[in-house]
Design a protein around this motif. Structure first.
Motif, PDB file in Angstrom:
ATOM      1  N   ILE A  69       6.009  10.552  -1.162  1.00  0.00           N
ATOM      2  CA  ILE A  69       4.933  10.634  -0.169  1.00  0.00           C
ATOM      3  C   ILE A  69       3.975   9.456  -0.272  1.00  0.00           C
ATOM      4  O   ILE A  69       2.906   9.477   0.328  1.00  0.00           O
ATOM      5  CB  ILE A  69       4.154  11.969  -0.299  1.00  0.00           C
ATOM      6  CG1 ILE A  69       3.462  12.048  -1.672  1.00  0.00           C
ATOM      7  CG2 ILE A  69       5.057  13.154  -0.059  1.00  0.00           C
ATOM      8  CD1 ILE A  69       2.496  13.212  -1.781  1.00  0.00           C
ATOM      9  N   ALA A  70       4.364   8.409  -1.003  1.00  0.00           N
ATOM     10  CA  ALA A  70       3.497   7.233  -1.146  1.00  0.00           C
ATOM     11  C   ALA A  70       3.122   6.617   0.189  1.00  0.00           C
ATOM     12  O   ALA A  70       1.946   6.282   0.423  1.00  0.00           O
ATOM     13  CB  ALA A  70       4.154   6.193  -2.053  1.00  0.00           C
ATOM     14  N   PRO A  71       4.067   6.444   1.146  1.00  0.00           N
ATOM     15  CA  PRO A  71       3.692   5.881   2.451  1.00  0.00           C
ATOM     16  C   PRO A  71       2.696   6.753   3.210  1.00  0.00           C
ATOM     17  O   PRO A  71       1.817   6.242   3.903  1.00  0.00           O
ATOM     18  CB  PRO A  71       5.031   5.776   3.198  1.00  0.00           C
ATOM     19  CG  PRO A  71       6.069   5.777   2.127  1.00  0.00           C
ATOM     20  CD  PRO A  71       5.521   6.648   1.054  1.00  0.00           C
ATOM     21  N   GLY A  73       0.802  -1.225   0.000  1.00  0.00           N
ATOM     22  CA  GLY A  73       0.000   0.000   0.000  1.00  0.00           C
ATOM     23  C   GLY A  73       0.825   1.260   0.000  1.00  0.00           C
ATOM     24  O   GLY A  73       0.451   2.255  -0.614  1.00  0.00           O
ATOM     25  N   GLY A  74       1.971   1.259   0.684  1.00  0.00           N
ATOM     26  CA  GLY A  74       2.796   2.463   0.757  1.00  0.00           C
ATOM     27  C   GLY A  74       3.989   2.441  -0.174  1.00  0.00           C
ATOM     28  O   GLY A  74       4.893   3.264  -0.048  1.00  0.00           O
ATOM     29  N   VAL A  75       4.003   1.486  -1.119  1.00  0.00           N
ATOM     30  CA  VAL A  75       5.127   1.365  -2.039  1.00  0.00           C
ATOM     31  C   VAL A  75       4.821   2.125  -3.314  1.00  0.00           C
ATOM     32  O   VAL A  75       3.781   1.916  -3.933  1.00  0.00           O
ATOM     33  CB  VAL A  75       5.419  -0.116  -2.368  1.00  0.00           C
ATOM     34  CG1 VAL A  75       6.539  -0.212  -3.400  1.00  0.00           C
ATOM     35  CG2 VAL A  75       5.795  -0.864  -1.102  1.00  0.00           C
ATOM     36  N   ASP A  83      -0.769   6.347   1.736  1.00  0.00           N
ATOM     37  CA  ASP A  83      -1.358   5.075   2.169  1.00  0.00           C
ATOM     38  C   ASP A  83      -1.919   5.187   3.569  1.00  0.00           C
ATOM     39  O   ASP A  83      -3.002   4.668   3.862  1.00  0.00           O
ATOM     40  CB  ASP A  83      -0.289   3.978   2.117  1.00  0.00           C
ATOM     41  CG  ASP A  83      -0.840   2.634   2.534  1.00  0.00           C
ATOM     42  OD1 ASP A  83      -1.786   2.150   1.895  1.00  0.00           O
ATOM     43  OD2 ASP A  83      -0.325   2.065   3.513  1.00  0.00           O
ATOM     44  N   LYS A  84      -1.205   5.882   4.478  1.00  0.00           N
ATOM     45  CA  LYS A  84      -1.700   6.040   5.849  1.00  0.00           C
ATOM     46  C   LYS A  84      -2.983   6.862   5.875  1.00  0.00           C
ATOM     47  O   LYS A  84      -3.914   6.585   6.638  1.00  0.00           O
ATOM     48  CB  LYS A  84      -0.630   6.711   6.721  1.00  0.00           C
ATOM     49  CG  LYS A  84       0.540   5.795   7.043  1.00  0.00           C
ATOM     50  CD  LYS A  84       1.539   6.492   7.955  1.00  0.00           C
ATOM     51  CE  LYS A  84       2.678   5.560   8.314  1.00  0.00           C
ATOM     52  NZ  LYS A  84       3.673   6.213   9.195  1.00  0.00           N
ATOM     53  N   ILE A  85      -3.044   7.898   5.033  1.00  0.00           N
ATOM     54  CA  ILE A  85      -4.259   8.726   4.963  1.00  0.00           C
ATOM     55  C   ILE A  85      -5.432   7.895   4.475  1.00  0.00           C
ATOM     56  O   ILE A  85      -6.541   7.978   4.998  1.00  0.00           O
ATOM     57  CB  ILE A  85      -4.017   9.938   4.048  1.00  0.00           C
ATOM     58  CG1 ILE A  85      -2.971  10.871   4.665  1.00  0.00           C
ATOM     59  CG2 ILE A  85      -5.323  10.676   3.798  1.00  0.00           C
ATOM     60  CD1 ILE A  85      -2.555  12.009   3.781  1.00  0.00           C
TER      61      ILE A  85
END
Length: 335
Positions: A328-330, A321-323, A333-335
């Protein structure tokens, strides 16, 4: 000698039911234990192809949230009881290759009486990124190469001080890591193909429950020697696995349907889609070994493997998901 339990995996899940790790982590630990015992001495002939029951399984969860290490420790204890050869968690590439060559064993075909040698090794690493190292493309390339269980694999150092020729190679891998470490340890180019396409990622976000007193019940204590006995029986299995007509019919229908409708559209899992049928057949071998000494794949094994694989795939996209190439991809994903 006969088995003392109707099914090893079901009994293992019963044995671990009073612990905090998610059931899916215990399930894949049990699957890997069986795989480690079958080694290269068991196989499935599939036309011109031969499938061996080695798998690359990685438990993934946020740090400290799902008790990955606890699940792996329980399975490790079972394999230690049987003296199954396991690789060190931290080692150099050269030491690993040497250890793999030293893991040679003999197999006698029960039907023909022919004796063959094989080098079978299970890598058991609670910190997979420690084992792989950061951006260690050479070791990742080796693991990718080993997955297909080549009959001969050659290795030479640049200065030719070390030369190894490994016959009938078989490598099984079971590890654990976090989504954030996957983002930092694996090169962007490795996501979606190569090594990751050969891995089954088992993702869980939290532990199953809170158990302040995770003690074994009397029933679970009685299960332990039976589990050890039946795992020894599984370890004795050797030779080819076969399949009956019900398995063949179900597989053909499933393969044609899934080939047109792969489970993932995400490019980071496209390589997994292509190898999904191989993962499935390996899993079916293990399902058969879990329930009996017959070495026959039936409709029961097909249904069970399909159910497990589909349940595992539900959370698999969360691993990456954060890759992404964006810095700012990680965060996205957290958002």
């Amino acid at each position: 000698m006969e088995r003392q339990l109707p099914d090893w995996i079901d009994s293992y899940l019963d044995y671990t039911s009073n612990s905090e790790p998610p059931e899916m982590f215990h399930l894949w630990t049990a699957i890997t234990c069986i795989s480690a015992c079958l080694k290269r001495k068991c196989w499935l002939n599939w036309g011109m192809l031969t499938h061996y029951p080695n798998m690359y399984v990685v438990l993934v969860a946020p740090s400290g949230r799902a008790r990955k290490g606890t699940a792996m420790d329980i399975g490790y204890n079972f394999l230690s009881e049987l003296n199954i050869r396991l690789a060190a968690e931290a080692t150099t590439r050269e030491a690993l290759i040497r250890f793999l060559k030293q893991s040679s064993d003999t197999h006698v075909n029960q039907e023909t009486g022919q004796q063959t040698f094989h080098s079978s090794l299970t890598i058991w690493s609670q910190e997979l990124t420690v084992f792989l190292g950061y951006n260690n493309t050479q070791l990742m390339s080796d693991l990718t190469d080993w997955y297909d269980c080549k009959s001969k694999w050659n290795y030479n150092t640049k200065d030719k001080t070390l030369s190894d020729n490994i016959v009938n190679l078989w490598v099984n891998l079971f590890g654990a890591t976090t989504p954030s470490l996957i983002q930092t340890a694996l090169p962007q180019d490795a996501i979606g193909g190569g090594l990751t396409s050969r891995m089954i990622f088992v993702y869980e976000n939290n532990k199953r429950c809170t158990k302040p007193l995770p003690f074994l019940t009397e029933h679970q204590q009685e299960l332990y020697p039976k589990l050890i006995h039946d795992l020894e029986m599984i370890h004795l299995l050797s030779g080819p696995f076969r399949y009956d007509q019900s398995f063949c019919d179900a597989y053909c229908e499933w393969y044609e349907r899934e080939d047109k409708n792969p489970p993932f559209k995400d490019g980071r899992l496209s390589g997994y889609n292509e190898r999904r049928a191989n993962h499935f057949k390996k899993l079916c071998i293990i399902m058969s070994a879990s329930r009996s000494q017959s070495k026959v794949l039936t409709l029961v094994d097909f249904i069970r493997a399909k159910t497990i694989l589909e349940a595992t795939e539900t959370n698999m996209p969360k691993v990456f998901g954060g890759v992404g190439k964006s810095q700012i991809a990680p965060i996205i994903d957290k958002i």
